[in-house]
Design an enzyme around this catalytic site. Structure first.
Site, short mmCIF file in Angstrom:
data_model
loop_
_atom_site.label_atom_id
_atom_site.label_comp_id
_atom_site.label_asym_id
_atom_site.label_seq_id
_atom_site.Cartn_x
_atom_site.Cartn_y
_atom_site.Cartn_z
N GLY A 256 0.99 78.18 86.84
CA GLY A 256 0.66 79.58 86.69
C GLY A 256 -0.55 79.82 85.82
CG HIS A 257 -1.87 83.91 85.29
ND1 HIS A 257 -2.22 85.22 85.49
CD2 HIS A 257 -0.60 83.93 84.84
CE1 HIS A 257 -1.22 86.00 85.15
NE2 HIS A 257 -0.22 85.24 84.76
#
Length: 364
Positions: A256-257
Site C-alpha cells: 500500500g501507499h
C-alpha cells in the site's frame, strides 16, 4: 548451458567470491586443475562437467557415488566422507546452499547474455535516455525523460513512464509497468505483470461519496530487489513508497501507499501490506498474511503464514495467528475469548492455587 561455454572451476569460484563480496569463505581443494564446468546439478544426476552441492546432511551417502566434476560441501562433511584425503575436486564452504545460489547466478548470467539495442518496434521518446549497452524489446514504451541504465533489459510491451528510472543491470520482464517518476535500483528483477507506481488507495469521505486524493508521491525500489509477477507497489500520497535494498517480493503481493519496507526483507505470495506501514530490515512474512495499516514492525522478526497482523507488541520476534472460517457471531466471540486468554490463564491459576489451599485445610 552449452558445453562450448565451459570454464575452469577456479573461474567459477572467483566469480562466486565476487558475487558474495568476499563474505562467503571458500577453499578449493583436491585435483581441480583442468576441471571444466558449465552447469550446476544435483548429487544424484550431476554430470562430470557440472558442480553438485551437499547442503542437507541426510544426503551425505550420495556424495561418493556422485559423478559431478566438483562437489561443494562443509568441512565436517568432507571429513566424515573422506577423512584427511581429498581424492576429488571439492569446494569447502560453511554454507553450500548460499554458494550454490551465487554460482547459479553466475551460470545463468552467462546463459542470458544479450545483444544491446532498441528494437525498431519499441517506442522511445526523444527526451528519454537509454544507455547504449541496454536492450529494449519490441512493443516496449520508454516515455519522456525516462532513464534506462547500463546493461538493463526492458522486455516486450513493458512501460517505463515519464521521468521514471531503471538502474544498471535491471531486468523488466514483458508487460511490466513502471509508472511516472518511479525509481528502480540496480540489478533488480521485475517479473511480468507487476505494476510499480499505480495510485495509492486514497479517498476522502464527503457528503456520502468518496473524493479522490491525488497521489503525488512515487515509488523507490533499492538495489538487488526482486518483484514477483502481478505484484503491485502503490505510489505514495505525498511521500514515496519505499522498498529497501535486497528485498524480495513474491507473486501477487500488494504494498500500500506510503509503506516503507526495509532492507533484505522477504515476503511470500499473496501478502497484503496496507498503507503507511513501517517495516524494519530482515523481516520474513509468510504467504497470505495481511498487515494492518499505520503500524511499525521492528527488524529481524517473522510474520507467520496467513496471519492477520493488527499491531506488533514490543519485544516479540514471531507473530502468528489465524482462524478457520466460522459463522460471524461465533468468530467474534472466539476472538474476544482469545484476546482475554492470558488474563483468564492467570485467574485460573489463582483459582487452582486457592482450591489447593482449601483442600489442604480440609485434610487437616
Amino acid at each position: 548451458m552449452d558445453t562450448q561455454r565451459s570454464f575452469p572451476i577456479e573461474m567459477l569460484v572467483e566469480a562466486v567470491k565476487a558475487q558474495s563480496a568476499g563474505r562467503l569463505p571458500v577453499e578449493l581443494i583436491g585435483p581441480y586443475q583442468g576441471v571444466q564446468v558449465n552447469n550446476i546439478g544435483t548429487l544424484s544426476h550431476a554430470k562430470p562437467n557440472e558442480v553438485a552441492f551437499l547442503a542437507n546432511p541426510k544426503f551425505i551417502n550420495e556424495v561418493k557415488d556422485c559423478q559431478a566434476g566438483v562437489i561443494v560441501l562443509r568441512q565436517e562433511h568432507k571429513e566424515a566422507i573422506y577423512g584427511d584425503a581429498a581424492p576429488r575436486a571439492m569446494v569447502i564452504t560453511p554454507d553450500p546452499y548460499a554458494w550454490f545460489a551465487f554460482a547459479l547466478q553466475v551460470v545463468v548470467a552467462q546463459q542470458q547474455e544479450f545483444a544491446s539495442g532498441i528494437n525498431p518496434r519499441a517506442s522511445v521518446a526523444v527526451t528519454a535516455h537509454v544507455d547504449p549497452t541496454a536492450r529494449v524489446d519490441a512493443g516496449a514504451v520508454i516515455e519522456d525523460h525516462a532513464v534506462v541504465g547500463r546493461h538493463a533489459w526492458i522486455g516486450a510491451n513493458a512501460v517505463v513512464g515519464v521521468g521514471a528510472q531503471v538502474g544498471d543491470g535491471t531486468r523488466l520482464y514483458p508487460n511490466v509497468t513502471v509508472n511516472h517518476d518511479c525509481k528502480i535500483g540496480a540489478r533488480c528483477i521485475l517479473h511480468s505483470g507487476c505494476v510499480i507506481g499505480a495510485d495509492g488507495f486514497g479517498f476522502a469521505p464527503f457528503d456520502g461519496r468518496w473524493v479522490k486524493i491525488p497521489q503525488i508521491g512515487a515509488v523507490r525500489i533499492g538495489d538487488d530487489c526482486e518483484i514477483g509477477a502481478n505484484t503491485c507497489v502503490d505510489r505514495g500520497a505525498l511521500e514515496d513508497t519505499v522498498i529497501g535494498n535486497g528485498t524480495k517480493l513474491d507473486n501477487l503481493i500488494q504494498i500500500g501507499h506510503n509503506t516503507q519496507v526495509g532492507e533484505n526483507c522477504v515476503m511470500a505470495g499473496s501478502v497484503t501490506v496496507a498503507g503507511s506501514v513501517k517495516m524494519g530490515d530482515h523481516i520474513v512474512v509468510g504467504g497470505s498474511s495481511n498487515i494492518n495499516g499505520h503500524i511499525s514492525i521492528p527488524s529481524d522478526v517473522t510474520v507467520g503464514p496467513a496471519t492477520q497482523l493488527m499491531s506488533w507488541p514490543k519485544g516479540q520476534k514471531l507473530m502468528m495467528g489465524f482462524f478457520p472460517a466460522m459463522p460471524n457471531r461465533d468468530f467474534e466471540r472466539s476472538a474476544v475469548l482469545i484476546m482475554h486468554l492470558p488474563e483468564m490463564r492467570k485467574r485460573i491459576k489463582a483459582l487452582e492455587s486457592a482450591i489447593s489451599q482449601l483442600q489442604e485445610k480440609t485434610k487437616e
